[in-house]
Design a protein around this motif. Sequence first.
Motif, mmCIF file in Angstrom:
data_model
loop_
_atom_site.group_PDB
_atom_site.id
_atom_site.type_symbol
_atom_site.label_atom_id
_atom_site.label_comp_id
_atom_site.label_asym_id
_atom_site.label_seq_id
_atom_site.Cartn_x
_atom_site.Cartn_y
_atom_site.Cartn_z
ATOM 1 N N SER A 88 -46.905 -9.269 9.625
ATOM 2 C CA SER A 88 -47.729 -10.121 10.169
ATOM 3 C C SER A 88 -47.887 -10.302 11.260
ATOM 4 O O SER A 88 -46.883 -11.076 12.188
ATOM 5 N N LEU A 89 -48.865 -9.977 12.237
ATOM 6 C CA LEU A 89 -48.990 -10.307 13.655
ATOM 7 C C LEU A 89 -48.998 -11.699 13.998
ATOM 8 O O LEU A 89 -48.563 -11.915 15.102
ATOM 9 N N ARG A 93 -46.196 -13.468 16.222
ATOM 10 C CA ARG A 93 -46.417 -14.152 17.448
ATOM 11 C C ARG A 93 -45.735 -15.771 17.553
ATOM 12 O O ARG A 93 -45.143 -16.392 18.324
ATOM 13 N N LYS A 94 -45.841 -16.324 16.224
ATOM 14 C CA LYS A 94 -45.081 -17.616 16.092
ATOM 15 C C LYS A 94 -43.743 -17.387 16.475
ATOM 16 O O LYS A 94 -43.167 -18.614 16.966
ATOM 17 N N ALA A 95 -42.968 -16.343 16.029
ATOM 18 C CA ALA A 95 -41.574 -16.374 16.324
ATOM 19 C C ALA A 95 -41.311 -15.882 17.643
ATOM 20 O O ALA A 95 -40.225 -16.351 18.164
ATOM 21 N N ALA A 96 -42.046 -15.289 18.161
ATOM 22 C CA ALA A 96 -41.843 -14.964 19.688
ATOM 23 C C ALA A 96 -42.137 -16.163 20.441
ATOM 24 O O ALA A 96 -41.338 -16.496 21.503
ATOM 25 N N GLY A 137 -45.031 -4.248 14.451
ATOM 26 C CA GLY A 137 -44.366 -5.900 14.630
ATOM 27 C C GLY A 137 -43.510 -5.658 15.745
ATOM 28 O O GLY A 137 -43.398 -6.618 16.550
ATOM 29 N N PRO A 138 -42.368 -4.910 15.836
ATOM 30 C CA PRO A 138 -41.381 -4.978 16.631
ATOM 31 C C PRO A 138 -41.969 -4.575 18.248
ATOM 32 O O PRO A 138 -41.473 -5.223 19.068
ATOM 33 N N LYS A 143 -42.984 -7.032 23.274
ATOM 34 C CA LYS A 143 -43.665 -7.172 24.412
ATOM 35 C C LYS A 143 -43.797 -8.806 24.512
ATOM 36 O O LYS A 143 -43.832 -9.199 25.731
ATOM 37 N N LEU A 144 -43.955 -9.573 23.605
ATOM 38 C CA LEU A 144 -44.212 -11.059 23.703
ATOM 39 C C LEU A 144 -42.954 -11.877 24.385
ATOM 40 O O LEU A 144 -42.762 -13.071 24.805
ATOM 41 N N VAL A 145 -41.734 -11.051 24.016
ATOM 42 C CA VAL A 145 -40.398 -11.783 24.347
ATOM 43 C C VAL A 145 -39.699 -10.960 25.676
ATOM 44 O O VAL A 145 -38.699 -11.330 25.985
ATOM 45 N N SER A 146 -40.633 -10.136 26.272
ATOM 46 C CA SER A 146 -40.163 -9.157 27.246
ATOM 47 C C SER A 146 -39.575 -10.184 28.315
ATOM 48 O O SER A 146 -38.724 -9.623 29.173
#
Length: 323
Positions: A88-89, A93-96, A137-138, A143-146
């Motif tokens: 789930s995208l 996003r929530k986890a990131a 997902g990965p 990207k979001l936690v880069s």
Amino acid sequence: MSSPQFSFTTTAEEVATAFANEIRGKNVLITGTSLNGIGFEAARVIAKHANLVIITGYNAERLKLSEDALKQDVPSANIRCLILDLSSLVAVRKAAAEVNAYSEPIHVLIHNAAAAIGPFKLTVDKLETQLATAHFGPFLFTKLVSSKLLAAGTSSYVPRVVFVSSAAHTFGTGVNFETIGKPSAEKYQSMDAYFQSKSANILTAIELSKRSKGRINAYSLHPGIIYTNINQKPESIADMQAIGVLRPDGTPNTDDHQWKTIPQGAATTVAAAFDPKLNAVSGAYLDDSTAANDKISPHSSDPANAKKLWEATEEILGERFVF
């Protein structure tokens, strides 16, 4: 000090011991850490030396079981749980966002999670489930936690991203760019989707390494054939039997395949995350804890395919991954 010699039978514990100095002080995030899996075993041996190990899962109860088992086995371990549903995208996003709120940087991100091989199934985002869980997902999560990864970089340390791929990618024809963003039940073959997802892992590691221009080192790997919870799932057994990995009775086919134990299967993940020799070969594919680019199929080592997959993924996700 001479470099350690690794082989088919090397265990994750042995690799972690060899690189204890490299692991010490590091913060490591590992996806897919359920009991009876190589992600859990990698987390267990890394936790003996690391500053922090973040384990993830989409099921809070199962994640708690892993946390409890890790803390029982390694009482000194600093374990943190993160709910992450890679299919789930929105959940990614929530986890990131949760990771980005941590006070610590992330030195190593290990993408180990995978969906079960099975019948055609779409995610909430209308993506094919295996590719969504192992690739889209990965990719988005990385990207979001880069910024958290880049924050771990120093003059003497380059953060790492590790993708657990498989030698099974050689049985496929590579990523199908016609169907990757437009999955259809008619064209779907469960094993082919698995092969594609593993090719995508290798190509993403190659392109991530290239695009980060030395700021992130990325690797992919073949863990070996291992009897874990993922190939014991009811929806996967028929496919595993069809390709001869499992016998008709559902047990491992040891006549035609050489199997690794879970400790042996997690070894290459730990090597990819910490072996300092690999700094010189960012983007490499590993087998038996050693760089083995000669074992990648041409369709999954082609720089043009890596670039094409990266750009296609950005288009499907609707956002660019730039440094």
